[in-house]
Design an enzyme around this catalytic site. Structure first.
Site, PDB file in Angstrom:
ATOM      1  N   SER A 107       0.855  -0.981  -0.093  1.00 30.34           N
ATOM      2  CA  SER A 107       0.007  -0.082  -0.128  1.00 30.34           C
ATOM      3  C   SER A 107       0.934   1.271   0.009  1.00 30.34           C
ATOM      4  O   SER A 107       1.930   1.308   0.625  1.00 30.34           O
ATOM      5  CB  SER A 107      -0.966  -0.094   1.129  1.00 30.34           C
ATOM      6  OG  SER A 107      -1.508   1.372   1.344  1.00 30.34           O
ATOM      7  N   TYR A 130      -2.369   5.571  -4.246  1.00 28.85           N
ATOM      8  CA  TYR A 130      -3.315   6.385  -4.006  1.00 28.85           C
ATOM      9  C   TYR A 130      -2.831   7.614  -4.633  1.00 28.85           C
ATOM     10  O   TYR A 130      -1.723   8.095  -4.149  1.00 28.85           O
ATOM     11  CB  TYR A 130      -3.169   6.545  -2.343  1.00 28.85           C
ATOM     12  CG  TYR A 130      -4.366   5.681  -1.414  1.00 28.85           C
ATOM     13  CD1 TYR A 130      -5.575   5.185  -2.047  1.00 28.85           C
ATOM     14  CD2 TYR A 130      -3.760   4.825  -0.444  1.00 28.85           C
ATOM     15  CE1 TYR A 130      -6.345   4.301  -1.455  1.00 28.85           C
ATOM     16  CE2 TYR A 130      -4.469   4.030   0.087  1.00 28.85           C
ATOM     17  CZ  TYR A 130      -5.615   3.652  -0.378  1.00 28.85           C
ATOM     18  OH  TYR A 130      -6.494   2.506   0.419  1.00 28.85           O
ATOM     19  N   THR A 156      -6.157   2.482  -6.792  1.00 23.20           N
ATOM     20  CA  THR A 156      -7.281   2.534  -6.212  1.00 23.20           C
ATOM     21  C   THR A 156      -8.002   3.861  -6.296  1.00 23.20           C
ATOM     22  O   THR A 156      -7.503   4.980  -6.263  1.00 23.20           O
ATOM     23  CB  THR A 156      -7.076   2.368  -4.615  1.00 23.20           C
ATOM     24  OG1 THR A 156      -6.416   1.031  -4.480  1.00 23.20           O
ATOM     25  CG2 THR A 156      -8.318   2.211  -3.890  1.00 23.20           C
ATOM     26  N   LYS A 252      -8.523  -0.656  -9.222  1.00 22.86           N
ATOM     27  CA  LYS A 252      -9.272  -1.273  -7.798  1.00 22.86           C
ATOM     28  C   LYS A 252     -10.495  -0.267  -7.249  1.00 22.86           C
ATOM     29  O   LYS A 252     -10.102   1.097  -7.406  1.00 22.86           O
ATOM     30  CB  LYS A 252      -8.239  -1.454  -6.660  1.00 22.86           C
ATOM     31  CG  LYS A 252      -8.984  -2.012  -5.512  1.00 22.86           C
ATOM     32  CD  LYS A 252      -7.759  -2.512  -4.583  1.00 22.86           C
ATOM     33  CE  LYS A 252      -8.500  -3.103  -3.297  1.00 22.86           C
ATOM     34  NZ  LYS A 252      -9.312  -2.090  -2.413  1.00 22.86           N
ATOM     35  N   HIS A 276     -14.033  -1.398  -0.938  1.00 20.35           N
ATOM     36  CA  HIS A 276     -12.940  -0.794  -0.090  1.00 20.35           C
ATOM     37  C   HIS A 276     -13.315  -1.678   1.357  1.00 20.35           C
ATOM     38  O   HIS A 276     -12.985  -1.209   2.592  1.00 20.35           O
ATOM     39  CB  HIS A 276     -12.894   0.450   0.278  1.00 20.35           C
ATOM     40  CG  HIS A 276     -11.419   1.143   0.346  1.00 20.35           C
ATOM     41  ND1 HIS A 276     -10.659   1.398  -0.346  1.00 20.35           N
ATOM     42  CD2 HIS A 276     -10.807   1.347   1.744  1.00 20.35           C
ATOM     43  CE1 HIS A 276      -9.618   1.867   0.048  1.00 20.35           C
ATOM     44  NE2 HIS A 276      -9.571   1.716   1.515  1.00 20.35           N
TER      45      HIS A 276
END
Length: 379
Positions: A107, A130, A156, A252, A276
């Site tokens: 992440s 992100y 994402t 995603k 999520h």
């Protein structure tokens, strides 16, 4: 030594060993947590057709995900703050995935940095992005992932703004934890976790702090996220990332067929049907209930994966029957990591593999790719 037979055993051990604020981060959803509950409940409506007198040997769950070989159709999902669930958590999880032969996704909001995970592992991992308002920093994140030879980029899209997560607010969740009296008492009751954190140098957001301009204090994660994530993100931006990244691109956060079509149009290699983990829009449909209509819309033009509510190897088979190429697991990863570190994650993967392989046999199949919609009945 605790006998670990199923995911529930790892979850019980996780709750004994990890501080409550990080348990809350893992276990909670947004608002009333309706979507969180339905993610798992809706799997129970999918029943198997048991078949007998079939040749069941040998069996294999092997598959490929965006051209990458995997021992089973499962990848470890990107989960923020893994390094707060267990010391060096991202490194431990990546090592377990490498040993087992499934992809690990790091992440953006990891505690261990891209470079730290790459240094500690041999197999390429995936990086989840992100998108920040600071586009120069976003481009640098992608460049860093390229530099360590990450084998896929996962963007994402469902966290431009953050959902109403009451548990995180109540717990005052920070990384590292603030040294308040309640937190100190909680950590004192969990010596294994505390000693691990004292020994590691990874205690802050390794990809961000010291790297993004003007980011020194991320203690209030909710406020920082609200101020830093790009609320104007759109499909034109995703096209730019497609042009910048020359490897597999995974998108995603897809819950609607028209958004899936947009991903096909811009040249993505895979999409993840996801809400999520029930942590964003409460009242959104469960991932497994949306999956068939997304698959019907895009066919075989793009790989369709899903996450949300997967709690067993049987759920892998259910998702495959409804058209998913693979599943991602987040909370099971956290339970396993918090319970036993790398060994826990490896054991969780073993359990999921065993459950999926047995279920595949009971419904009359030897190869994972032969499973179809005819193998289940949806109540």
């Amino acid at each position: 030594m605790t006998l670990i037979c199923e995911l529930a055993d790892l979850r019980r051990l996780y709750h004994r060993r990890v501080p409550k604020m990080f348990q809350g981060y893992c276990e909670s959803g947004s608002w009333s947590q309706q979507t969180l509950a339905e993610n798992t409940e809706d799997f129970r409506a999918i029943h198997f057709r048991q078949r007998v007198a079939r040749d069941l040997a040998p069996r294999s769950l092997k598959t490929s995900l965006v051209g990458i070989e995997a021992q089973m159709p499962l990848a470890l999902a990107p989960v923020g703050l893994l390094g707060m669930q267990h010391a060096d958590g991202e490194i431990e999880a990546a090592k377990a995935a490498e040993r087992f032969g499934v992809p690990f996704t790091l992440s953006t909001m990891s505690i261990c940095s891209i470079e730290a995970v790459a240094e500690a592992t041999q197999a390429p991992f995936w990086f989840q992005l992100y998108v920040q308002r600071d586009r120069d920093f976003t481009r640098k994140l992608i460049a860093r992932a390229k530099a360590v030879e990450c084998s896929a980029l996962m963007v994402t899209l469902d966290l431009q703004i953050i959902g109403k997560r009451h548990a995180d607010h109540r717990n005052g969740m920070t990384a590292p934890p603030r040294l308040t009296l309640p937190n100190l008492l909680d950590m004192a009751r969990r010596p294994r976790w505390t000693l691990g954190m004292l020994r590691t140098r990874h205690r802050q957001f390794g990809n961000i702090q010291g790297c993004a301009a003007g980011v020194e204090d991320m203690n209030d994660l909710m406020k920082w996220t609200a101020g830093s994530f790009d609320q104007k993100l759109n499909w034109d931006d995703i096209k730019l990332f497609r042009d910048q990244w020359d490897g597999p691109l995974i998108i995603k956060g897809i819950l609607e067929a028209d958004d899936a079509e947009a991903c096909v149009a811009l040249g993505a290699d895979a999409i993840v049907v996801s809400n999520h983990g029930g942590r964003q829009l409460d009242g959104a449909r469960s991932s497994i209930s949306v999956l068939p209509e997304v698959v019907a819309a895009v066919g075989d033009r793009i790989e369709v994966w899903m996450d949300g509510g997967v709690r067993s190897g049987q759920d892998i088979i259910r998702a495959r029957a409804l058209g998913a190429k693979a599943v991602l697991v987040g909370r099971p990863l956290v339970y396993a990591l918090g319970a036993l570190g790398e060994a826990g994650v490896y054991r969780m993967l073993e359990i999921f593999y065993e459950e999926a392989e047995l279920t595949m046999a009971f419904i009359g199949h030897r190869e994972i790719d032969s499973i179809t919609r005819d193998d289940v009945v949806v109540r």
